[in-house]
Scaffold this motif. Structure first.
Motif, PDB file in Angstrom:
ATOM      1  N   PHE A  35       1.158   2.053  -0.579  1.00  0.00           N
ATOM      2  CA  PHE A  35       1.587   3.209  -1.360  1.00  0.00           C
ATOM      3  C   PHE A  35       0.807   3.267  -2.677  1.00  0.00           C
ATOM      4  O   PHE A  35       0.582   2.228  -3.321  1.00  0.00           O
ATOM      5  CB  PHE A  35       3.081   3.132  -1.708  1.00  0.00           C
ATOM      6  CG  PHE A  35       3.999   3.551  -0.600  1.00  0.00           C
ATOM      7  CD1 PHE A  35       3.840   4.770   0.039  1.00  0.00           C
ATOM      8  CD2 PHE A  35       5.058   2.735  -0.213  1.00  0.00           C
ATOM      9  CE1 PHE A  35       4.699   5.161   1.058  1.00  0.00           C
ATOM     10  CE2 PHE A  35       5.920   3.114   0.797  1.00  0.00           C
ATOM     11  CZ  PHE A  35       5.744   4.333   1.429  1.00  0.00           C
ATOM     12  N   ALA A  36       0.425   4.465  -3.078  1.00  0.00           N
ATOM     13  CA  ALA A  36      -0.046   4.709  -4.443  1.00  0.00           C
ATOM     14  C   ALA A  36       1.121   5.280  -5.230  1.00  0.00           C
ATOM     15  O   ALA A  36       1.899   6.096  -4.705  1.00  0.00           O
ATOM     16  CB  ALA A  36      -1.210   5.692  -4.438  1.00  0.00           C
ATOM     17  N   PHE A  80       1.782  -2.911  -1.566  1.00  0.00           N
ATOM     18  CA  PHE A  80       1.946  -3.032  -0.121  1.00  0.00           C
ATOM     19  C   PHE A  80       3.413  -3.269   0.202  1.00  0.00           C
ATOM     20  O   PHE A  80       4.126  -3.953  -0.543  1.00  0.00           O
ATOM     21  CB  PHE A  80       1.114  -4.213   0.414  1.00  0.00           C
ATOM     22  CG  PHE A  80      -0.370  -4.060   0.211  1.00  0.00           C
ATOM     23  CD1 PHE A  80      -1.136  -3.318   1.091  1.00  0.00           C
ATOM     24  CD2 PHE A  80      -1.002  -4.661  -0.869  1.00  0.00           C
ATOM     25  CE1 PHE A  80      -2.502  -3.177   0.916  1.00  0.00           C
ATOM     26  CE2 PHE A  80      -2.365  -4.535  -1.059  1.00  0.00           C
ATOM     27  CZ  PHE A  80      -3.117  -3.785  -0.158  1.00  0.00           C
ATOM     28  N   VAL A  81       3.841  -2.715   1.329  1.00  0.00           N
ATOM     29  CA  VAL A  81       5.238  -2.851   1.731  1.00  0.00           C
ATOM     30  C   VAL A  81       5.289  -3.004   3.248  1.00  0.00           C
ATOM     31  O   VAL A  81       4.405  -2.516   3.974  1.00  0.00           O
ATOM     32  CB  VAL A  81       6.064  -1.618   1.253  1.00  0.00           C
ATOM     33  CG1 VAL A  81       5.545  -0.340   1.895  1.00  0.00           C
ATOM     34  CG2 VAL A  81       7.542  -1.788   1.548  1.00  0.00           C
ATOM     35  N   ALA A 107       9.314   1.024   4.795  1.00  0.00           N
ATOM     36  CA  ALA A 107       8.475   1.926   3.995  1.00  0.00           C
ATOM     37  C   ALA A 107       9.137   3.279   3.753  1.00  0.00           C
ATOM     38  O   ALA A 107       9.105   3.808   2.635  1.00  0.00           O
ATOM     39  CB  ALA A 107       7.122   2.116   4.678  1.00  0.00           C
ATOM     40  N   ASP A 108       9.758   3.855   4.776  1.00  0.00           N
ATOM     41  CA  ASP A 108      10.414   5.151   4.601  1.00  0.00           C
ATOM     42  C   ASP A 108      11.561   5.057   3.599  1.00  0.00           C
ATOM     43  O   ASP A 108      11.750   5.947   2.769  1.00  0.00           O
ATOM     44  CB  ASP A 108      10.930   5.681   5.941  1.00  0.00           C
ATOM     45  CG  ASP A 108       9.808   6.148   6.857  1.00  0.00           C
ATOM     46  OD1 ASP A 108       8.685   6.382   6.351  1.00  0.00           O
ATOM     47  OD2 ASP A 108      10.043   6.277   8.073  1.00  0.00           O
ATOM     48  N   TYR A 109      12.317   3.983   3.696  1.00  0.00           N
ATOM     49  CA  TYR A 109      13.434   3.772   2.765  1.00  0.00           C
ATOM     50  C   TYR A 109      12.923   3.656   1.329  1.00  0.00           C
ATOM     51  O   TYR A 109      13.478   4.262   0.402  1.00  0.00           O
ATOM     52  CB  TYR A 109      14.197   2.509   3.158  1.00  0.00           C
ATOM     53  CG  TYR A 109      15.336   2.154   2.231  1.00  0.00           C
ATOM     54  CD1 TYR A 109      16.585   2.734   2.386  1.00  0.00           C
ATOM     55  CD2 TYR A 109      15.155   1.225   1.201  1.00  0.00           C
ATOM     56  CE1 TYR A 109      17.635   2.407   1.533  1.00  0.00           C
ATOM     57  CE2 TYR A 109      16.191   0.898   0.348  1.00  0.00           C
ATOM     58  CZ  TYR A 109      17.432   1.493   0.520  1.00  0.00           C
ATOM     59  OH  TYR A 109      18.463   1.173  -0.328  1.00  0.00           O
ATOM     60  N   VAL A 110      11.863   2.890   1.143  1.00  0.00           N
ATOM     61  CA  VAL A 110      11.291   2.701  -0.187  1.00  0.00           C
ATOM     62  C   VAL A 110      10.782   4.033  -0.748  1.00  0.00           C
ATOM     63  O   VAL A 110      11.056   4.398  -1.896  1.00  0.00           O
ATOM     64  CB  VAL A 110      10.151   1.658  -0.154  1.00  0.00           C
ATOM     65  CG1 VAL A 110       9.413   1.606  -1.482  1.00  0.00           C
ATOM     66  CG2 VAL A 110      10.712   0.283   0.199  1.00  0.00           C
ATOM     67  N   GLU A 114       2.773   7.853  -2.609  1.00  0.00           N
ATOM     68  CA  GLU A 114       1.867   8.495  -1.654  1.00  0.00           C
ATOM     69  C   GLU A 114       1.273   7.443  -0.722  1.00  0.00           C
ATOM     70  O   GLU A 114       0.601   6.519  -1.186  1.00  0.00           O
ATOM     71  CB  GLU A 114       0.740   9.209  -2.402  1.00  0.00           C
ATOM     72  CG  GLU A 114      -0.285   9.853  -1.483  1.00  0.00           C
ATOM     73  CD  GLU A 114      -1.496  10.377  -2.247  1.00  0.00           C
ATOM     74  OE1 GLU A 114      -2.517  10.660  -1.594  1.00  0.00           O
ATOM     75  OE2 GLU A 114      -1.432  10.494  -3.492  1.00  0.00           O
ATOM     76  N   PRO A 115       1.504   7.564   0.585  1.00  0.00           N
ATOM     77  CA  PRO A 115       0.907   6.607   1.528  1.00  0.00           C
ATOM     78  C   PRO A 115      -0.617   6.756   1.549  1.00  0.00           C
ATOM     79  O   PRO A 115      -1.145   7.865   1.511  1.00  0.00           O
ATOM     80  CB  PRO A 115       1.504   7.016   2.884  1.00  0.00           C
ATOM     81  CG  PRO A 115       2.641   7.923   2.568  1.00  0.00           C
ATOM     82  CD  PRO A 115       2.334   8.573   1.265  1.00  0.00           C
TER      83      PRO A 115
END
Length: 257
Positions: free
Chosen positions: A90-91, A133-134, A139-142, A157-158
């Motif tokens: 993610f950015a 990084f996750v 990732a969706d939850y974050v 932003e992915p």
């Protein structure tokens, strides 16, 4: 068991976990993907599973230069692809002109979600740009729940993993003096703490030396040691430059930016 003699007592539960993973992969002929592990945990996995004939260990954290990595334990006939590690980059988009964010701000926001630290890899910060990084499974939850970092509104932003910013380690370096090379003394100087506070942090198991918990305040530090204290960050003892006339040690310390 002879294996445990090579590790500290507080590391034994993690060793048991690694042995379970190894046994499961061997028995079920199915791979196992771990959370993000710190370098010390990676060393333990490598020492236990690295030389096994029936299980192989692969390490990847989203980019070649990162510190925290997920481990893919697999039978000999499986070679993982990048996507098998389940890592999302993610950015962080935020008003960088008006706000300055640090590593601890980002980590604090992520940990406030109630997820384990192991679900997050490295946090990359350079010239106001922030990436992290996750684990793909959260990732969706974050992305849905991280709306502010510090007091700044943010959007995540992915990005493709290939867009990760390469970082050189950056340290604020300086020469200081300490009464001794004991862990509590070096820690107190590095983070500008009272010696008693530093000692309490160590004895509470909140301090690591080279990614390994050290709970003895009289542990002697040496050149190259990386120290971290939960809530305070990380520092590095670059060199020991001798004694002063007042019989204090002159050392070169760096604090990670």
């Amino acid at each position: 068991m002879e294996l445990y003699q090579h590790f500290r007592k507080e590391e034994h539960p993690f060793i048991d976990q690694v042995l379970e993973w190894k046994e499961m992969v061997s028995r079920q002929y199915a791979p196992k993907l771990t959370d993000f592990l710190d370098p010390r945990e990676q060393q333990i996995v490598q020492s236990i599973a690295g030389g096994a004939e029936d299980v192989r260990a692969f390490f990847f954290g989203g980019a070649p230069f990162v510190e925290r990595k997920r481990v893919f334990l697999a039978p000999p006939y499986i070679d993982p692809e990048e996507e098998d590690y389940g890592i999302v980059l993610f950015a962080v988009r935020y008003p960088a002109k008006f706000v300055s964010l640090e590593h601890r701000d980002v980590l604090g926001a992520l940990m406030s979600l109630g997820l384990r630290r192991g679900k997050f890899g490295d946090i990359l910060i350079r010239d106001g740009e922030i990436q992290f990084f996750v684990a793909a499974e959260v990732a969706d939850y974050v992305r849905l729940h991280v709306e502010t970092i510090g007091k700044a509104p943010v959007a995540l932003e992915p990005l493709p993993l290939s867009a990760a910013m390469p970082l050189a380690e950056t340290w604020e370096e300086g020469t200081v003096t300490v009464s001794s090379l004991r862990l509590d003394a070096v820690l107190a100087q590095a983070f500008r703490l009272a010696r008693e506070k530093a000692r309490a942090l160590v004895e509470s198991g909140l301090v690591k030396v080279n990614w390994k918990v050290v709970d003895k305040p009289d542990f002697l530090c040496g050149p190259g040691d990386v120290l971290s204290a939960r809530g305070f960050g990380r520092c590095k003892l670059f060199s020991v430059e001798g004694m002063t006339k007042k019989e204090r040690w002159r050392i070169r310390l760096g604090r990670q930016k």
